[in-house]
Enzyme design. Structure first.
Site, mmCIF file in Angstrom:
data_model
loop_
_atom_site.group_PDB
_atom_site.id
_atom_site.type_symbol
_atom_site.label_atom_id
_atom_site.label_comp_id
_atom_site.label_asym_id
_atom_site.label_seq_id
_atom_site.Cartn_x
_atom_site.Cartn_y
_atom_site.Cartn_z
ATOM 1 N N ASP A 229 42.702 44.850 27.679
ATOM 2 C CA ASP A 229 42.714 45.073 29.128
ATOM 3 C C ASP A 229 41.585 46.067 29.393
ATOM 4 O O ASP A 229 41.711 47.249 29.090
ATOM 5 C CB ASP A 229 44.088 45.637 29.528
ATOM 6 C CG ASP A 229 44.140 46.104 30.981
ATOM 7 O OD1 ASP A 229 43.136 45.947 31.711
ATOM 8 O OD2 ASP A 229 45.191 46.641 31.382
ATOM 9 N N LYS B 230 33.493 49.304 36.005
ATOM 10 C CA LYS B 230 33.918 47.929 36.283
ATOM 11 C C LYS B 230 33.557 47.516 37.715
ATOM 12 O O LYS B 230 33.338 46.349 37.996
ATOM 13 C CB LYS B 230 35.434 47.855 36.078
ATOM 14 C CG LYS B 230 36.024 46.465 36.076
ATOM 15 C CD LYS B 230 37.485 46.551 35.657
ATOM 16 C CE LYS B 230 38.235 45.263 35.842
ATOM 17 N NZ LYS B 230 39.640 45.404 35.451
ATOM 18 N N GLU C 221 43.747 38.891 34.951
ATOM 19 C CA GLU C 221 44.762 39.921 34.725
ATOM 20 C C GLU C 221 46.168 39.478 35.157
ATOM 21 O O GLU C 221 47.128 39.655 34.390
ATOM 22 C CB GLU C 221 44.358 41.218 35.440
ATOM 23 C CG GLU C 221 43.190 41.899 34.743
ATOM 24 C CD GLU C 221 42.449 42.906 35.608
ATOM 25 O OE1 GLU C 221 42.931 43.218 36.715
ATOM 26 O OE2 GLU C 221 41.378 43.361 35.180
ATOM 27 N N ASP D 53 49.865 44.289 41.718
ATOM 28 C CA ASP D 53 49.207 45.240 40.808
ATOM 29 C C ASP D 53 48.651 46.421 41.600
ATOM 30 O O ASP D 53 47.633 46.301 42.278
ATOM 31 C CB ASP D 53 48.087 44.483 40.059
ATOM 32 C CG ASP D 53 47.335 45.364 39.063
ATOM 33 O OD1 ASP D 53 47.528 46.603 39.084
ATOM 34 O OD2 ASP D 53 46.553 44.817 38.276
#
Ligand code: AMP
Length: 615
Positions: A13, A75, A176, A198
């Site tokens: 992850d 990211k 994800e 999330d």
């Protein structure tokens, strides 16, 4: 699968804030931890003056003292244009983001050195790899890496590149939310709809997954790239600062170090409030006595409620996009540290009318799911297959700037599509294939992804070459475009690595624009198509007229020439209806002539209706 083999595949992850690795062992999936037992590796790299760098916890510790040389949240930069990063992040990042002369892509500048986001991500991945190798006792070279569902081709490609730089082969890039659903082993033999909510430190995502016989499909996503636990910390921080100013003075400037301390304390209070009804703190600013601060869960909930309501609005939007109602959702999965907040759980439960899954640690479920997919790929589990969908249609430019879609939005990957095209001009010896992505009718409103040429064609009349164009989107969403001219068997292809990425909001905008502009787009496209048709009719007819064996009278020839001249004039104008009518009438007339006087070959000449490629 044995953990002792050298060709294990780990799941990673690669998060905005933290990264971690997991593997499926004899006893099921488990997280690979550091020597000291820590599982989460902060996705932070801090560059030192002596040319070295730190990664992880040690790097994060320097983010306050050395913000300009400490890179966090890289990211957010992956596969992105500098302009996009500036617009979205403003000066929030703390370090310098620039572009080079030859590329618009965002880079990080530390001192006089430039780093691509891929290189910095690779440093994080190398640390993840090191932790995994130390935990397993042998080398690791292959991994499954997760990315947000809304990542486009270039962001996925950038993630793959980061892995390669780190000495890892990314066997598969997995969404994800899909990984989270896999971690919960949500029954893949059944049909079902799963919502993954999330809420992390800095971002919020919701995804609606549809599972059909072991196939996971992302039906819709929504979210906010700047909504998460950090905002909740700020709410508490503001209240602490208020208390401090009440004590000292309303205009007191608080030193940076003290602010940082207060931010950490605020986060600590927030975590306590997930367990208790109130939390307090004594702030020692070196005054006569420490300042006491107290906050109740109720006060905290009232403060963060508006932001949580925003997450619910995103959920509703994603459900609508996916065409499902809350009661059609079979399972809800919570991911991200902020879903430990009791109010988050309660609101999600209320919205979907069912208790969400919280059995697994919300910080670890994505890595565990990645490990399960890794296990599938290394042959450990043969029952699962993962599929996702492509976010925007893919196609090529045809003559006049029209966009011919070969693979439409929401197609399940891997996807394959083939279509026949031809040339628009006589004696073309090369054909350019321009690849685009988007939802509009004209390429000028779509994103160029790449171009290549089919060269060395033997000269043929326009419309005669048969060019077979094939689009292949692999399981990671990476596109290969191939063109083959069937008569000459010439072939050329490209792998498309787009020059910059798209955010989910931009994908949304593109789709919205395509709906808004649909009318004018279709009119513009029809005009282009009619012009092409007129051109093709004229070319074919002139060729037939030139054939010596044709028994046309002079009057017939003159009549046809007049029609052609009229078609030519109308083609130059904008009157779609008149051009359509003229094309139809002329088509009927030439057809009648063909039927009356000539053979099949000539009929074919007049009827060739393939889409033409630009010259
Ligand atoms: P993630 O990005 O998924 O690692 O989530 C990190 C966020 O979760 C940070 O904002 C943390 O403060 C928050 N967080 C972690 N544990 C808790 C907790 N027990 N209660 C509330 N927030 C938490």
């Amino acid at each position: 699968m044995s953990e002792k083999t050298g060709d294990v595949v780990i799941g990673i992850d690669l998060g905005t804030t933290n990264s971690l690795a997991a593997i499926v062992g004899k006893d099921g999936p488990r997280i690979l931890t550091r020597e000291d037992g820590a599982a989460l590796i902060p996705s932070v790299v801090s560059f030192l003056d002596d040319g070295g760098h730190l990664v992880g916890e040690e790097a994060r510790a320097r983010s306050v003292t050395h913000p300009r040389s400490t890179v966090h949240s890289v990211k957010r930069l992956m596969g992105q244009h500098l302009e996009e990063v500036r617009r979205r992040e403003g000066d929030r990042l703390g370090y310098e983001v620039v572009a080079t002369e030859d590329s618009e892509l965002a880079r990080v500048r530390i001192g006089d050195k430039l780093y691509t986001p891929q290189e910095i991500s690779a440093l994080v991945l190398r640390e993840v790899k090191r932790v995994a190798e130390q935990a397993l006792g042998h080398e690791v070279e292959q991994a499954v890496i997760t990315v947000p569902a809304y990542f486009d081709d270039s962001q996925r490609q950038a993630t793959r590149d980061a892995a390669r730089i780190a000495g890892l082969q990314a066997l598969r890039i997995v969404n994800e939310p899909t990984a989270a659903a896999l971690a919960y082993g949500l029954d893949t033999s059944r049909e079902g709809t799963v919502v993954v909510y999330d809420l992390g430190g800095g971002t919020f995502d919701v995804s609606v997954l549809k599972i059909t016989q072991g196939v996971y499909k992302v039906a819709a996503t929504a979210g906010d790239t700047h909504l998460g636990g950090d905002d909740f910390d700020h709410e508490i921080m503001d209240r602490i600062l208020h208390a401090v100013r009440d004590h000292v003075s309303a205009t007191a400037t608080i030193p940076v170090e003290a602010l940082q301390q207060i931010r950490l304390s605020a986060e600590g209070l927030k975590r306590q409030l997930s367990e208790r009804q109130d939390a307090h703190l004594e702030i020692d600013l070196g005054l006569d006595e420490p300042i006491a601060f107290r906050i109740t869960r109720q006060e905290f909930e009232a403060a963060v409620r508006p932001r949580l309501d925003e997450t619910l609005a995103c959920c509703r939007a994603a459900l609508k996009d996916a065409g499902v109602t809350p009661d059609q959702v079979d399972e809800v999965v919570l991911v991200g540290g902020s879903t430990r907040i009791p109010l988050v759980r309660a609101l999600v439960e209320e919205m979907f009318g069912r208790t969400p899954h919280t059995e697994l640690d919300p910080d670890r479920v994505v890595a565990l799911g990645a490990a399960i997919q890794a296990d599938v790929l290394s042959g450990g589990n043969k029952d699962l297959l993962l599929l996702d969908v492509i976010p925007l249609s893919l196609g090529i430019e045809t003559v006049g700037g029209a966009f011919a879609k070969l693979v439409t939005r929401n197609s399940t990957v891997p996807a394959r599509a083939t279509e026949m095209f031809s040339t628009s001009v006589d004696d073309q010896t090369s054909i350019e294939i321009n690849v685009f992505q988007g939802e509009r009718e004209l390429v000028r409103d779509c994103r160029p992804l790449g171009a290549f040429k089919l060269r060395g064609l033997p000269g043929m009349p326009a419309g005669l070459p048969r060019v077979e164009v094939t689009f292949l989107v692999d399981a990671d969403g990476v596109l290969t475009v191939k063109a083959r001219e069937q008569r000459s068997e010439l072939e050329a292809s490209i792998d498309v690595v787009p020059s910059h990425g798209l955010t989910r909001d931009e994908v949304k905008d593109i789709i919205r624009d395509s709906i808004k502009e649909a009318r004018s787009d279709f009119a513009a496209r029809e005009l282009i198509e009619l012009r092409n048709k007129a051109h093709n009719l004229a070319t074919g007819t002139r060729r037939v007229l030139a054939m010596p064996e044709m028994p046309f009278t002079d009057a017939q020839r003159k009549d046809i020439e007049d029609d052609l001249a009229r078609l030519d004039t109308l083609s130059k104008g904008e009157d779609v209806a008149a051009l359509r009518e003229a094309c139809d009438a002329f088509g009927d007339k030439t057809q009648a002539l063909a039927d009356q006087a000539i053979g099949e070959a000539i009929k074919a000449e007049l009827n060739r209706e393939q889409s033409r490629l630009p010259s």
